[in-house]
Design an enzyme around this catalytic site. Structure first.
Site, PDB file in Angstrom:
ATOM      1  CG  HIS A  12      -2.643   6.643 -29.698  1.00  0.00           C
ATOM      2  ND1 HIS A  12      -3.662   7.172 -28.943  1.00  0.00           N
ATOM      3  CD2 HIS A  12      -1.747   6.148 -28.826  1.00  0.00           C
ATOM      4  CE1 HIS A  12      -3.368   7.001 -27.661  1.00  0.00           C
ATOM      5  NE2 HIS A  12      -2.215   6.385 -27.565  1.00  0.00           N
ATOM      6  NE  ARG A  13      -0.604   1.506 -27.600  1.00  0.00           N
ATOM      7  CZ  ARG A  13       0.270   1.142 -26.686  1.00  0.00           C
ATOM      8  NH1 ARG A  13      -0.029   1.241 -25.418  1.00  0.00           N
ATOM      9  NH2 ARG A  13       1.437   0.664 -27.030  1.00  0.00           N
TER      10      ARG A  13
ATOM     11  CE  LYS B 171     -13.304   0.216 -21.568  1.00  0.00           C
ATOM     12  NZ  LYS B 171     -14.595   0.852 -21.311  1.00  0.00           N
TER      13      LYS B 171
ATOM     14  CE  LYS C  92      -9.624   9.204 -16.585  1.00  0.00           C
ATOM     15  NZ  LYS C  92     -11.070   9.143 -16.194  1.00  0.00           N
TER      16      LYS C  92
ATOM     17  CE  LYS D  74     -16.514  10.124 -19.452  1.00  0.00           C
ATOM     18  NZ  LYS D  74     -15.510   9.634 -18.487  1.00  0.00           N
TER      19      LYS D  74
ATOM     20  CB  SER E  26     -12.772  -0.774 -18.075  1.00  0.00           C
ATOM     21  OG  SER E  26     -13.970  -0.277 -17.558  1.00  0.00           O
TER      22      SER E  26
HETATM   23  N1  GLU Z   1     -16.129   6.540 -16.744  1.00  0.00           N
HETATM   24  C1  GLU Z   1     -14.917   6.093 -16.151  1.00  0.00           C
HETATM   25  C2  GLU Z   1     -13.831   7.133 -16.307  1.00  0.00           C
HETATM   26  O1  GLU Z   1     -14.095   8.302 -16.438  1.00  0.00           O
HETATM   27  C3  GLU Z   1     -14.522   4.717 -16.638  1.00  0.00           C
HETATM   28  C4  GLU Z   1     -14.146   4.610 -18.067  1.00  0.00           C
HETATM   29  C5  GLU Z   1     -13.980   3.179 -18.563  1.00  0.00           C
HETATM   30  O2  GLU Z   1     -13.948   2.274 -17.760  1.00  0.00           O
HETATM   31  O3  GLU Z   1     -13.880   3.013 -19.790  1.00  0.00           O
HETATM   32  O4  GLU Z   1     -12.673   6.844 -16.201  1.00  0.00           O
END
Ligand code: GLU
Length: 476
Positions: free
Chosen positions: A69-70, A74, A98, A110, A367
């Site tokens: 949606h955005r 990530k 998150k 992920k 990040s």
């Molecule tokens: N792997 C980290 C997490 O679980 C960082 C994810 C990121 O920076 O995109 O939040």
């Protein structure tokens, strides 16, 4: 990390059940909840790589996009032998919430590769990573504007550097190539403070918790962090940094650490740097001379302490050990360390849990800063640092001239604090974690039924995600 007993539910199911608790307090149009909860797409890849001995080995990996949606979506890439489809989806799901909780304008994704990195030479890991990256890039699962990986368990800035190099070689005219991945080495498009960002973020959350006496009292404690007894599970990048920060900067006592091969206990507080050196040298904690070693590391989760910080794998606190946890507050630095059923037990027992999707969001927050730096092609503070410094000096000079007194050194230092990249990253991260804590708390006050922090955090996230969909006009 050894898992005591197999959790009774799938990881993704456990996450969704927790999220459902929050959905019931939101009045969303029919179908929207389903869309928010659904994992949009997942790719599975298999590819062969030549090993050092000349033989070929086939590797299997996944990348899940829970929400776009955005964009970009990530989330990190995990290298572990336990990686599977369901885990990747569950972790992508957590990334969606998150990002929303800490106001990072990204979707959730992920990736995971089934591999034990310790079994491979650096050359092999490089070939595997470059090939995996190629697979994901050609299929549209890595790009600066679409999907941006980062390190996770088993990966580091080194792997991120290889991935960005593959992307650059495939799209040489994309000036934003660095932004296709975050968590890169600083000399290669990274940002200061990213390596320890997740640990720093946890520290800022713990500090904010102790700034709220009501929360501290609800958890059955009083005072501040100083002298509090802390147990940390997992002494990797996240666990090591956060333990060090809590001990050296905030005066907490790290009374136990739990590692892969067992746990170390010292009620007077462990010498963390010494333990780290020992692990680097011996590959584990067994045999460390200056603390009590417990072979059944998992049992130490039940040891007496004030604060428990699981910073390893998912499903560590299950129905089997939840009734015996003695900690007063748990900060989930790992993703999914408490199963849904265990969470219910802890809720009933009144154990204060600050959830993963908020606590460990420091990584993705920095990040975001790195990605922003990459697409803006300029280091934070580059144009203003000297000017800030000059203004500070002029202020000190003016004050000294007007008062006729010399400014004490600690005040000088405060005024001259340069806005270099690391200072800006830390300040941005601190602000992000504190504001998110306050937002979650405010939601709890607005909706009294939100009686725990996890449900309140998901509630806050869902509200923001739903608003994005509603604003897009997809849901009349
Ligand atoms: N792997 C980290 C997490 O679980 C960082 C994810 C990121 O920076 O995109 O939040």
């Amino acid at each position: 990390m050894v898992i005591a007993t197999k959790p009774r539910r799938k990881f993704s199911k456990s996450v969704n059940l927790m999220v459902d608790r929050a959905f019931q307090y939101l009045d969303l149009p029919p179908g929207l909840s389903e869309q928010i909860k659904a994992c949009n797409n997942v790719i599975e890849v298999q590819f062969p790589v030549r090993m050092d001995n000349g033989e070929f080995r086939t590797f299997r990996g996944w990348r899940a996009v829970h929400s776009d949606h955005r964009v970009p979506a990530k989330g990190g890439i995990r290298y572990a032998i336990s990686v599977n489809y369901d885990e990747t989806v569950a972790l992508a799901t957590l990334m969606t919430y998150k990002c929303a909780i800490v106001n990072v304008p990204f979707g959730g994704s992920k990736g995971g590769l089934r591999i034990d990195p310790r079994e491979h030479s650096v050359d092999e890991l490089e070939r595997v990573t470059r090939r995996f990256a190629r697979e994901l890039i050609v299929k549209g699962y890595v790009s600066p504007g679409g999907n941006v990986p980062a390190p996770d368990m088993g990966t580091s800035p080194r792997e991120m550097s290889w991935i960005s190099d593959v992307y650059k070689s495939m799209y040489p005219s994309d000036i934003n190539y660095y932004a296709c991945v975050t968590g890169k080495p600083v000399a290669n498009g990274g940002i200061q403070g990213r390596v320890e960002a997740t640990g720093r973020g946890v520290q800022y959350v713990v500090r904010e918790f102790f700034r709220h006496p009501d929360d501290v009292r609800q958890a059955g404690m009083e005072g501040d962090i100083e002298g509090k007894r802390v147990i940390v599970q997992g002494f990797g990048n996240v666990g090591y940094h956060l333990a060090l920060f809590l001990k050296e900067e905030d005066g907490a006592k790290i009374v136990a650490i739990i590692e892969r091969d067992g746990a170390l206990i010292d009620d007077n507080g462990l010498d963390l740097r010494d333990v780290r050196e020992y692990i680097n040298e011996h590959g584990g904690v067994e045999g460390y001379p200056d603390a009590t070693f417990v072979a059944d590391g998992l049992s130490v989760l039940e040891h007496e302490c004030d604060i428990l910080i699981p910073a390893a794998l998912e499903s560590q606190i299950t129905v089997d050990n939840a009734p015996y946890i003695q900690a007063k507050v748990i900060f989930e630095a790992a993703n999914g360390p408490i199963t849904y059923d265990a969470d219910e037990i802890l809720r009933q027992r009144g154990v204060f849990v600050v959830p993963d999707a908020f606590v460990n969001a420091g990584g993705v927050t920095v990040s975001y800063f790195e990605w922003t730096k990459n697409i803006s092609h300029i280091r934070f503070g580059r144009m203003s640092r000297r000017l800030d410094e000059w203004r500070g000096l002029k202020t000190i000079e003016a004050m000294e001239y007007m008062t006729g007194k010399e400014m004490p050194e600690h005040m000088r230092r405060g005024i001259l604090l340069a806005s270099d990249e690391l200072t800006l990253v830390r300040s941005g991260l601190d602000d992000t974690m504190r504001l998110a804590y306050q937002e979650i708390r405010a939601a709890k006050e607005d909706v009294p039924e939100l009686d725990d922090f996890r449900t309140a955090a998901f509630y806050v996230a869902i509200k923001k995600i739903a608003q994005t969909y509603l604003d897009m006009g997809v849901w009349p």
